[in-house]
Enzyme design. Structure first.
Site, mmCIF file in Angstrom:
data_model
loop_
_atom_site.group_PDB
_atom_site.id
_atom_site.type_symbol
_atom_site.label_atom_id
_atom_site.label_comp_id
_atom_site.label_asym_id
_atom_site.label_seq_id
_atom_site.Cartn_x
_atom_site.Cartn_y
_atom_site.Cartn_z
ATOM 1 N N LYS A 166 0.838 -1.207 0.000
ATOM 2 C CA LYS A 166 0.000 0.000 0.000
ATOM 3 C C LYS A 166 0.875 1.261 0.000
ATOM 4 O O LYS A 166 0.603 2.205 -0.715
ATOM 5 C CB LYS A 166 -0.909 0.023 1.243
ATOM 6 N N GLN A 194 -3.438 -1.919 7.260
ATOM 7 C CA GLN A 194 -3.963 -3.290 7.374
ATOM 8 C C GLN A 194 -4.730 -3.647 6.086
ATOM 9 O O GLN A 194 -4.343 -3.160 5.033
ATOM 10 C CB GLN A 194 -4.830 -3.468 8.624
ATOM 11 N N GLY A 200 3.089 -0.860 8.803
ATOM 12 C CA GLY A 200 4.479 -0.680 8.384
ATOM 13 C C GLY A 200 4.472 -0.529 6.880
ATOM 14 O O GLY A 200 4.202 -1.482 6.167
HETATM 15 P P1 GDP Z 1 2.192 -2.192 3.076
HETATM 16 O O1 GDP Z 1 2.077 -2.453 4.528
HETATM 17 O O2 GDP Z 1 0.974 -2.635 2.317
HETATM 18 O O3 GDP Z 1 2.571 -0.776 2.727
HETATM 19 O O4 GDP Z 1 3.382 -3.114 2.553
HETATM 20 P P2 GDP Z 1 4.835 -3.292 3.263
HETATM 21 O O5 GDP Z 1 5.645 -2.087 2.941
HETATM 22 O O6 GDP Z 1 4.685 -3.689 4.667
HETATM 23 O O7 GDP Z 1 5.344 -4.586 2.506
HETATM 24 C C1 GDP Z 1 5.510 -4.625 1.122
HETATM 25 C C2 GDP Z 1 6.988 -4.917 0.822
HETATM 26 O O8 GDP Z 1 7.131 -5.272 -0.536
HETATM 27 C C3 GDP Z 1 7.873 -3.705 1.014
HETATM 28 O O9 GDP Z 1 9.132 -4.123 1.459
HETATM 29 C C4 GDP Z 1 7.968 -3.105 -0.374
HETATM 30 O O10 GDP Z 1 9.170 -2.375 -0.593
HETATM 31 C C5 GDP Z 1 7.949 -4.335 -1.226
HETATM 32 N N1 GDP Z 1 7.304 -4.184 -2.534
HETATM 33 C C6 GDP Z 1 6.260 -3.403 -2.891
HETATM 34 N N2 GDP Z 1 5.927 -3.616 -4.186
HETATM 35 C C7 GDP Z 1 6.775 -4.561 -4.647
HETATM 36 C C8 GDP Z 1 6.919 -5.227 -5.918
HETATM 37 O O11 GDP Z 1 6.174 -5.004 -6.865
HETATM 38 N N3 GDP Z 1 7.898 -6.164 -5.991
HETATM 39 C C9 GDP Z 1 8.729 -6.463 -4.960
HETATM 40 N N4 GDP Z 1 9.642 -7.385 -5.134
HETATM 41 N N5 GDP Z 1 8.627 -5.843 -3.754
HETATM 42 C C10 GDP Z 1 7.652 -4.925 -3.605
HETATM 43 P P1 IMO Z 2 0.096 -2.855 7.174
HETATM 44 O O1 IMO Z 2 -0.608 -1.499 7.149
HETATM 45 C C1 IMO Z 2 -0.013 -7.012 8.358
HETATM 46 C C2 IMO Z 2 -2.035 -7.960 12.124
HETATM 47 C C3 IMO Z 2 -1.199 -8.475 13.255
HETATM 48 C C4 IMO Z 2 -2.211 -9.368 13.937
HETATM 49 C C5 IMO Z 2 -3.509 -8.592 13.791
HETATM 50 C C6 IMO Z 2 -3.880 -7.743 14.997
HETATM 51 O O2 IMO Z 2 1.569 -2.744 7.198
HETATM 52 O O3 IMO Z 2 -0.434 -3.708 6.087
HETATM 53 P P2 IMO Z 2 -2.959 -5.463 15.998
HETATM 54 O O4 IMO Z 2 -1.596 -5.081 16.487
HETATM 55 O O5 IMO Z 2 -3.463 -4.594 14.890
HETATM 56 O O6 IMO Z 2 -3.968 -5.610 17.098
HETATM 57 O O7 IMO Z 2 -2.770 -6.957 15.400
HETATM 58 O O8 IMO Z 2 -3.328 -7.750 12.662
HETATM 59 N N1 IMO Z 2 -1.586 -6.668 11.544
HETATM 60 C C7 IMO Z 2 -0.983 -6.536 10.361
HETATM 61 N N2 IMO Z 2 -0.572 -7.477 9.487
HETATM 62 N N3 IMO Z 2 0.134 -5.711 8.066
HETATM 63 C C8 IMO Z 2 -0.302 -4.757 8.914
HETATM 64 O O9 IMO Z 2 -0.300 -3.442 8.606
HETATM 65 C C9 IMO Z 2 -0.851 -5.166 10.155
HETATM 66 N N4 IMO Z 2 -1.333 -4.504 11.223
HETATM 67 C C10 IMO Z 2 -1.806 -5.436 12.073
HETATM 68 O O10 IMO Z 2 -0.081 -9.184 12.785
HETATM 69 O O11 IMO Z 2 -2.344 -10.562 13.205
HETATM 70 MG MG MG Z 3 3.126 -3.341 6.060
#
Ligand code: GDP
Ligand code: IMO
Ligand code: MG
Length: 432
Positions: free
Chosen positions: A16, A224, A40
């Site tokens: 996202k 999330q 995160g």
């Molecule tokens: P979010 O929580 O939905 O913002 O996603 P996160 O940042 O927690 O996790 C997504 C991970 O995948 C991050 O480390 C990004 O840098 C990485 N990522 C996002 N898009 C791509 C993609 O198209 N390919 C690869 N290999 N990594 C990606």
């Molecule tokens: P982003 O925005 C993935 C999960 C936790 C747990 C459940 C409840 O990066 O996609 P909480 O601390 O919210 O009460 O935990 O939700 N969880 C996530 N899993 N990405 C997240 O955020 C999450 N935020 C919470 O691992 O299963």
């Molecule tokens: Mg994340």
């Protein structure tokens, strides 16, 4: 012209942050509307990587207003830590660039302690929360006990609220054998931090209304995902907020008609961090390969994410409950080199076929995924920036997913890097 809401369509970590960052070039305001620093969101821009938890992804672009809406639970200490961390990375973040809703509820140290103590007490029934106090903070919000950002400006109100909060929680904390809240100490801590938080606080609803009237573009950034939604997700293995697009309006303080397009983010496979049902989970070499190639470790807790095949039943349901108009499909590159790929098209449960994810907890844990096998591709898609660069089988895979989830792919992501993104249909001008 329309405002866009971005939400996760699986169990989080779909990318996202990357997509919001990419879209925010053409937005004026970026608003977080639920969750807290359990999120995160990773942004990779050239040789800089930003890891955002509470801050909207718009903070990395100068000139954009970043907003933390009323639906977010704000840990004021985490807010200041993240602010300092981002400033140390060179970002300019002053009160004019970042606005926090004065009506947002605070996460206090006691919420974090309660979250962790409850998880420990649940033993093998634990949810696997991020331990950041999210659930207990939302409980206090619904219980009308929460301390809100605006209370930091009124010492008398703050004192009364802290005292009531201590009274309420101390009985339970005693029962758990945990240290009790000292109201005087908590009050002093909040009073000490108030002057650093209040300059950022303001009327989000008014700023968003002004933006709307001036035809500015607003981008709503979900945290999330739909399958972690407290109503529509895999309850009780969910987070404590609504994550669907309807929450973007509520959690920001704007009417639902302000949202013109809902972009769901889905990985080309599936991951989940924490406990709970996951029908397509692979505990074999394929699952490990996806995890290694996709670097599937949580941004917040560092935990290894569980990995599995794309679950079209789940994403179709997320499309419907989340109000999703189109999908950004991410991490397609992670599937490069697989001879064949599987996609879950239905579930089996007690001898019948299901085209949906059941509501009952027992049924959710027992459904078996039914797969369709499709051909993979040997070529690399990593870093592809145009549709023409994609192998024919990758396009076939995308087309099949669109059919199954009943939503078009509007964007495609082929690496963590901001610009390794293919625009198929512009969410800002597409209309629902
Ligand atoms: P979010 O929580 O939905 O913002 O996603 P996160 O940042 O927690 O996790 C997504 C991970 O995948 C991050 O480390 C990004 O840098 C990485 N990522 C996002 N898009 C791509 C993609 O198209 N390919 C690869 N290999 N990594 C990606
Ligand atoms: P982003 O925005 C993935 C999960 C936790 C747990 C459940 C409840 O990066 O996609 P909480 O601390 O919210 O009460 O935990 O939700 N969880 C996530 N899993 N990405 C997240 O955020 C999450 N935020 C919470 O691992 O299963
Ligand atoms: Mg994340």
């Amino acid at each position: 012209m329309s405002n866009v809401a971005v939400i996760g369509a699986q169990w989080g970590d779909e990318g996202k942050g990357k997509i919001v960052d990419w879209l925010s070039e053409r937005a004026d305001v970026v608003v977080r509307f639920q969750g807290g620093h359990n999120a995160g969101h990773t942004l990779v821009i050239g040789n800089q990587t930003y890891k955002l938890s509470l801050m909207p992804s718009g903070v990395v672009r100068p000139g954009k207003l970043a907003v933390i809406g009323s639906g977010v639970v704000v840990d004021p200490w985490a807010f200041l830590d993240e602010l300092e961390r981002l400033r140390a990375q060179g970002l300019v973040l002053e009160p004019g660039d970042l606005l926090v809703a004065e009506t947002a509820c605070l996460i206090l140290p006691v919420h974090r302690r309660l979250d962790q103590a409850r998880e420990a007490a649940r033993g093998d029934r634990k949810i696997g929360t991020t331990g950041r106090g999210i659930g207990p903070a939302y409980e206090d919000k619904a219980g009308r006990r929460a301390v809100r950002v605006a209370d930091l400006a009124e010492p008398e109100t703050l004192k009364a609220k802290v005292s009531y909060l201590a009274e309420h929680h101390n009985a339970y904390l005693r029962g758990l054998g945990e240290a009790e809240i000292d109201p005087a100490e908590l009050l002093a801590e909040l009073m000490a931090i108030a002057p650093r938080i209040l300059p950022f606080a303001g009327r989000v609803w008014e700023r968003l209304d002004q933006a709307r009237l001036a035809n500015k573009r607003i981008l709503f950034e979900g945290a999330q995902a739909v399958m972690l939604d407290v109503d529509h997700g895999t309850y009780p293995f969910v987070t404590s907020s609504n994550t669907v697009a309807g929450q973007a309006a509520t959690g920001a303080g704007i009417g639902p008609t302000a949202i013109g397009y809902v972009l769901g983010i889905a990985k080309a496979y599936t991951t989940r961090v924490g406990a709970g049902p996951f029908p397509t989970e692979l505990q074999d070499v394929v699952g490990r390969t996806l995890g290694e190639r996709g670097h599937e470790f949580g941004t917040v807790t560092g935990r290894a994410r569980r990995c599995g095949w794309f679950d079209a039943v789940m994403v179709r349901q997320a499309v419907k409950t989340g109000g999703i108009n189109g999908i950004a499909l991410t991490k397609l590159d992670v599937l490069d080199g697989f001879k064949t790929l599987k996609v879950c098209t239905s579930y089996r449960l007690d001898g019948s076929t299901l085209d949906h994810f059941p509501a009952a907890q027992g049924a959710q844990s027992r459904v078996e995924p039914m797969y369709e096998t499709v051909d993979g591709w040997a070529e690399s898609t990593r870093g592809a920036r145009s549709w023409a660069q994609l192998p024919a089988n990758a396009i076939k895979y995308i087309r099949r997913i669109e059919e199954l989830i009943e939503a078009p792919v509007a964007l495609l992501s082929t690496s963590p890097e901001r610009d390794d993104t293919i625009l198929v249909k512009d969410p800002f001008t597409a209309g629902p």
